[in-house]
Design a protein around this motif. Structure first.
Motif, short mmCIF file in Angstrom:
data_model
loop_
_atom_site.label_atom_id
_atom_site.label_comp_id
_atom_site.label_asym_id
_atom_site.label_seq_id
_atom_site.Cartn_x
_atom_site.Cartn_y
_atom_site.Cartn_z
N LEU A 35 0.83 -1.21 0.00
CA LEU A 35 0.00 0.00 0.00
C LEU A 35 0.86 1.25 0.00
O LEU A 35 0.55 2.25 -0.67
CB LEU A 35 -0.93 -0.01 1.20
CG LEU A 35 -2.07 -1.04 1.17
CD1 LEU A 35 -2.87 -0.98 2.47
CD2 LEU A 35 -2.98 -0.83 -0.02
N ARG A 36 1.96 1.22 0.74
CA ARG A 36 2.86 2.38 0.77
C ARG A 36 3.47 2.61 -0.61
O ARG A 36 3.56 3.77 -1.08
CB ARG A 36 3.96 2.16 1.81
CG ARG A 36 5.01 3.29 1.84
CD ARG A 36 6.01 3.06 2.97
NE ARG A 36 6.58 1.72 2.91
CZ ARG A 36 7.57 1.35 2.08
NH1 ARG A 36 8.07 2.23 1.22
NH2 ARG A 36 8.04 0.12 2.11
N THR A 67 -8.08 -7.93 -2.82
CA THR A 67 -8.30 -6.89 -3.82
C THR A 67 -7.97 -5.53 -3.23
O THR A 67 -8.55 -5.12 -2.22
CB THR A 67 -9.77 -6.90 -4.31
OG1 THR A 67 -10.09 -8.19 -4.82
CG2 THR A 67 -9.97 -5.86 -5.39
N LEU A 68 -7.01 -4.86 -3.86
CA LEU A 68 -6.62 -3.51 -3.44
C LEU A 68 -7.31 -2.49 -4.34
O LEU A 68 -7.35 -2.64 -5.56
CB LEU A 68 -5.10 -3.34 -3.52
CG LEU A 68 -4.27 -4.35 -2.71
CD1 LEU A 68 -2.78 -4.02 -2.85
CD2 LEU A 68 -4.68 -4.36 -1.24
N LEU A 124 3.61 5.69 -5.71
CA LEU A 124 3.51 5.64 -7.17
C LEU A 124 2.42 6.59 -7.66
O LEU A 124 2.63 7.35 -8.62
CB LEU A 124 3.22 4.20 -7.60
CG LEU A 124 3.13 3.91 -9.11
CD1 LEU A 124 3.57 2.48 -9.39
CD2 LEU A 124 1.70 4.09 -9.63
N VAL A 125 1.27 6.55 -7.03
CA VAL A 125 0.16 7.40 -7.45
C VAL A 125 0.50 8.87 -7.23
O VAL A 125 0.19 9.73 -8.06
CB VAL A 125 -1.13 7.01 -6.69
CG1 VAL A 125 -2.22 8.03 -6.92
CG2 VAL A 125 -1.59 5.62 -7.11
N PRO A 127 -5.82 10.84 -2.85
CA PRO A 127 -6.23 9.52 -3.36
C PRO A 127 -6.64 8.59 -2.22
O PRO A 127 -6.13 8.69 -1.10
CB PRO A 127 -4.97 9.01 -4.07
CG PRO A 127 -4.13 10.23 -4.31
CD PRO A 127 -4.43 11.17 -3.19
N ILE A 128 -7.56 7.70 -2.51
CA ILE A 128 -8.01 6.70 -1.55
C ILE A 128 -7.44 5.36 -1.99
O ILE A 128 -7.77 4.86 -3.07
CB ILE A 128 -9.55 6.63 -1.49
CG1 ILE A 128 -10.12 7.99 -1.07
CG2 ILE A 128 -10.01 5.54 -0.53
CD1 ILE A 128 -11.64 8.06 -1.13
N ILE A 129 -6.58 4.78 -1.15
CA ILE A 129 -5.92 3.52 -1.48
C ILE A 129 -6.01 2.59 -0.28
O ILE A 129 -5.64 2.97 0.84
CB ILE A 129 -4.44 3.74 -1.85
CG1 ILE A 129 -4.34 4.69 -3.05
CG2 ILE A 129 -3.74 2.42 -2.16
CD1 ILE A 129 -2.92 5.08 -3.41
#
Length: 266
Positions: free
Chosen positions: A187-188, A219-220, A193-194, A206-208
């Motif tokens: 996730l980090r 599922t991410l 990246l985003v 962003p929501i991650i």
């Protein structure tokens, strides 16, 4: 009486009236242009849509010119009252014949005044979607992502359910990773990246995170915000960057599997 004397008689009798009428019309045109320029400067300072500013400017100029024509006709001795009454009756007939056109005009004014959408925003209605390219009195023009144009009569817009995305859109990306994956680290990496992508907006953030637990993967969900104009390209670029980054980090991306056991082999 000869033709020359007849022309002279009419020129003496009506010449000044005709000249006066012509001067009145010229003065009306000059006043309409002068007042129109002043009115246009004032309109440009107001928070109004361009089509509404243009409509108000044209209406003002038309009213001033019509007023000048009526005064000119009065100078020529024409009875104005019957003429106005006749125009009113003719206008009623034209209005009945052009009900569809007039309904578009009324709907266009409603859209311009209530502002359910503005030029540059992305909207979806009547089964179509696109960026608002132009709002006219009669129609609204959308620019589709495939660069085609969608022209919608304004009467079709009013009263319909409209989804206005504004000028930004939230992408909905997802990818499945193995249950053995270090989720916190992954996730980090995705957040970094985003955040580095040039088309992703820093605000809203962003929501991650984890979206679901599937049969063979976690599922991410990756949901960044991007400008409407580059939503399609950003979606493709982010998907490619995500898969390349996870593969480079050795993250296992499983595919659906089924395990079949034979209980009574023979």
């Amino acid at each position: 009486m000869s033709l020359a004397s007849l022309i002279t008689q009419y020129a003496v009798q009506y010449g000044f009236r005709i000249m006066g009428a012509i001067l009145v019309i010229i003065a009306a045109l000059f006043v309409a242009n002068s007042v129109g320029r002043l009115f246009e400067r004032w309109l440009n300072k107001q928070d109004l849509e361009p089509p509404l500013r243009l409509l108000l400017l044209r209406v003002l100029k038309a009213l001033l010119v019509i007023l000048g024509v009526l005064i000119a006709l009065d100078q020529l001795g024409v009875q104005i009252a019957p003429l106005v009454a006749g125009l009113g009756v003719a206008g009623l007939g034209v209005g009945l014949a052009l009900q569809g056109v007039l309904s578009n005009v009324v709907a266009g004014l409603s859209i311009i005044f209530t502002k359910p959408y503005r030029v540059g925003e992305h909207i979806s209605l009547l089964g179509v979607h696109g960026d608002v390219a132009k709002i006219d009195i009669f129609t609204t023009t959308l620019l589709h992502p495939d660069h085609s144009r969608i022209v919608i009569p304004n009467r079709k817009v009013v009263g319909e359910i409209l989804h206005n995305f504004g000028t930004i859109r939230q992408l909905d990306l997802s990818i499945g990773v193995s249950y053995q994956t270090d989720i916190e680290t992954t996730l980090r990496v995705l957040r970094e990246l985003v955040a580095r992508h040039p088309k992703v907006l820093p605000d809203p953030a962003p929501i991650i995170g984890i979206a679901a637990f599937a049969d063979s993967s976690i599922t991410l969900s990756i949901r960044p915000w991007v400008p409407v104009a580059c939503a399609g390209s950003a979606h493709i670029e982010l998907n490619q960057a995500i898969i390349q980054q996870l593969r480079a980090d050795g993250v296992d991306i499983p595919f659906p599997q089924r395990e079949v056991r034979l209980l009574n082999p023979s």
